[in-house]
Write a protein that holds these residues in place. Structure first.
Motif, mmCIF file in Angstrom:
data_model
loop_
_atom_site.group_PDB
_atom_site.id
_atom_site.type_symbol
_atom_site.label_atom_id
_atom_site.label_comp_id
_atom_site.label_asym_id
_atom_site.label_seq_id
_atom_site.Cartn_x
_atom_site.Cartn_y
_atom_site.Cartn_z
ATOM 1 N N GLN A 101 0.852 -1.196 0.000
ATOM 2 C CA GLN A 101 0.000 0.000 0.000
ATOM 3 C C GLN A 101 0.890 1.250 0.000
ATOM 4 O O GLN A 101 1.076 1.895 1.040
ATOM 5 C CB GLN A 101 -0.925 -0.009 1.218
ATOM 6 N N PRO A 102 1.474 1.607 -1.143
ATOM 7 C CA PRO A 102 2.395 2.745 -1.177
ATOM 8 C C PRO A 102 1.664 4.068 -1.003
ATOM 9 O O PRO A 102 0.506 4.215 -1.415
ATOM 10 C CB PRO A 102 3.016 2.634 -2.574
ATOM 11 N N ALA A 127 1.256 8.119 -1.925
ATOM 12 C CA ALA A 127 1.263 8.788 -3.235
ATOM 13 C C ALA A 127 2.692 9.116 -3.649
ATOM 14 O O ALA A 127 3.068 8.963 -4.821
ATOM 15 C CB ALA A 127 0.409 10.051 -3.186
ATOM 16 N N ALA A 128 3.500 9.552 -2.682
ATOM 17 C CA ALA A 128 4.894 9.896 -2.991
ATOM 18 C C ALA A 128 5.696 8.657 -3.370
ATOM 19 O O ALA A 128 6.488 8.681 -4.323
ATOM 20 C CB ALA A 128 5.529 10.599 -1.790
ATOM 21 N N GLU A 129 5.494 7.555 -2.620
ATOM 22 C CA GLU A 129 6.206 6.312 -2.933
ATOM 23 C C GLU A 129 5.803 5.790 -4.304
ATOM 24 O O GLU A 129 6.646 5.300 -5.076
ATOM 25 C CB GLU A 129 5.907 5.271 -1.859
ATOM 26 N N TRP A 130 4.523 5.890 -4.613
ATOM 27 C CA TRP A 130 4.044 5.430 -5.923
ATOM 28 C C TRP A 130 4.770 6.174 -7.046
ATOM 29 O O TRP A 130 5.213 5.564 -8.012
ATOM 30 C CB TRP A 130 2.546 5.635 -6.023
ATOM 31 N N GLN A 131 4.902 7.475 -6.921
ATOM 32 C CA GLN A 131 5.547 8.259 -7.965
ATOM 33 C C GLN A 131 7.028 7.921 -8.090
ATOM 34 O O GLN A 131 7.576 7.901 -9.195
ATOM 35 C CB GLN A 131 5.358 9.752 -7.690
ATOM 36 N N VAL A 132 7.672 7.627 -6.967
ATOM 37 C CA VAL A 132 9.090 7.235 -7.015
ATOM 38 C C VAL A 132 9.249 5.942 -7.805
ATOM 39 O O VAL A 132 10.104 5.840 -8.701
ATOM 40 C CB VAL A 132 9.661 7.074 -5.594
ATOM 41 N N PHE A 133 8.448 4.940 -7.482
ATOM 42 C CA PHE A 133 8.535 3.661 -8.194
ATOM 43 C C PHE A 133 8.109 3.817 -9.651
ATOM 44 O O PHE A 133 8.720 3.210 -10.547
ATOM 45 C CB PHE A 133 7.663 2.615 -7.508
ATOM 46 N N ARG A 134 7.078 4.600 -9.881
ATOM 47 C CA ARG A 134 6.597 4.812 -11.243
ATOM 48 C C ARG A 134 7.677 5.456 -12.103
ATOM 49 O O ARG A 134 7.949 5.003 -13.215
ATOM 50 C CB ARG A 134 5.338 5.674 -11.209
ATOM 51 N N ARG A 172 -3.376 -0.948 -12.121
ATOM 52 C CA ARG A 172 -2.141 -0.172 -12.252
ATOM 53 C C ARG A 172 -1.056 -0.718 -11.321
ATOM 54 O O ARG A 172 0.113 -0.761 -11.686
ATOM 55 C CB ARG A 172 -2.401 1.303 -11.953
ATOM 56 N N ARG A 173 -1.473 -1.143 -10.131
ATOM 57 C CA ARG A 173 -0.503 -1.674 -9.170
ATOM 58 C C ARG A 173 0.123 -2.966 -9.695
ATOM 59 O O ARG A 173 1.333 -3.160 -9.611
ATOM 60 C CB ARG A 173 -1.190 -1.916 -7.835
#
Length: 224
Positions: free
Chosen positions: A17-18, A20-27, A48-49
Motif C-alpha cells: 500500500q504505497p 502517493a509519494a512512494e508510488w511516484q518514485v517507483f513509477r 495499475r498496481r
C-alpha cells in the motif's frame, strides 16, 4: 565460474500500500514514457498496481542478471505477448548468447516472475480459491474445458483431488462465491484447485515457447 542467474519471484500486491509519494518514485523509476504509459493506461488502482509491480520485477531481474542500468533496459513484447529484452549494443555485450529470458503473470493479488539464463521459462499463476462464474456446477465448468486437457490429465485431476480429500477431509472452506458463481462443496473446491494446477502448467508451457491461442493443448500432456 559465476552461477547462472535464475529467479522465481512472487509479490502480494494486496499487501503493498504505497503512499502517493512512494508510488511516484517507483513509477518514475521505469524511466521511459512508453513504460509509464503501459502502467498509466489502466483505470483501476489494482490494475495499475499489478502492472507497475510486473514492470519493476522484469527490470530488477534484468539488472540483477546482466548488470545493466535503467536506461539500457527496454522490455517489449512479441506479437504473441511474450516479454523480451530489446537488443542493443550494451545488451549484446552483457548477454552475447541471448540466453537470458523471463516471463511474468498475475492473477488476483499475486504477481510472479520466472527468469533464467539456461532454460526457456514460462510462468502462470492462478488464485486456486476462485470459483467459476456463469456455470451451475464444477462438472459443467469442466465440460466447457474438456478439450483443453487429455484424458490422462483429467484422470489425474480427479485422482489427486480424491487423495487430497482423503488426507484432509475437512479442508479450509472456500471464500463466499463471487457474484454469478455457484456455491461449491469441499470436494468441488479441491477439484477446482487441481484444475488450476494443470491449467497453469499448460499456460506456462505455451508462454515459455511464445505460442498463441492456436496451439493444440491436447499435444502437451502433463503428469504430476
Amino acid at each position: 565460474m559465476a552461477e547462472a542467474p535464475h529467479f522465481r519471484w512472487s509479490v502480494d500486491v494486496a499487501a503493498w500500500q504505497p503512499s502517493a509519494a512512494e508510488w511516484q518514485v517507483f513509477r518514475r523509476s521505469l524511466g521511459s514514457a512508453e513504460a509509464l504509459a503501459k502502467v498509466d493506461k489502466y483505470i483501476f488502482t489494482e490494475d495499475r498496481r499489478r502492472a507497475l509491480v510486473s514492470a519493476l520485477l522484469q527490470r530488477a531481474a534484468v539488472q540483477s542478471a546482466l548488470g545493466l542500468g535503467r536506461d539500457d533496459i527496454n522490455v517489449a513484447r512479441s506479437d504473441r505477448g511474450k516479454p523480451y529484452l530489446v537488443r542493443t549494443a550494451r545488451v549484446e555485450a552483457a548477454d552475447p548468447y541471448q540466453t537470458f529470458n523471463f516471463n511474468v503473470s498475475h492473477h488476483g493479488a499475486k504477481v510472479v516472475l520466472a527468469a533464467d539464463d539456461r532454460f526457456v521459462v514460462g510462468v502462470d499463476v492462478m488464485d486456486e480459491r476462485e470459483t467459476p462464474r456463469a456455470v451451475r456446477s464444477v462438472d459443467e465448468f469442466f465440460q466447457v474445458f474438456h478439450d483443453y486437457f487429455t484424458d490422462a490429465e483429467w484422470a489425474q485431476m480427479e485422482a489427486i483431488a480424491a487423495a487430497e480429500l482423503g488426507r484432509n477431509p475437512m479442508p479450509s472452506p472456500n471464500p463466499k462465491p463471487s457474484d454469478g458463481a455457484p456455491s461449491i462443496s469441499p470436494r468441488g473446491a479441491e477439484r477446482m484447485r487441481q484444475f488450476y494446477r494443470f491449467w497453469s502448467l499448460k499456460e506456462s508451457y505455451i508462454k515459455a515457447l511464445g505460442l498463441g491461442l492456436g496451439f493444440d493443448l491436447q499435444t502437451a500432456s502433463f503428469h504430476i
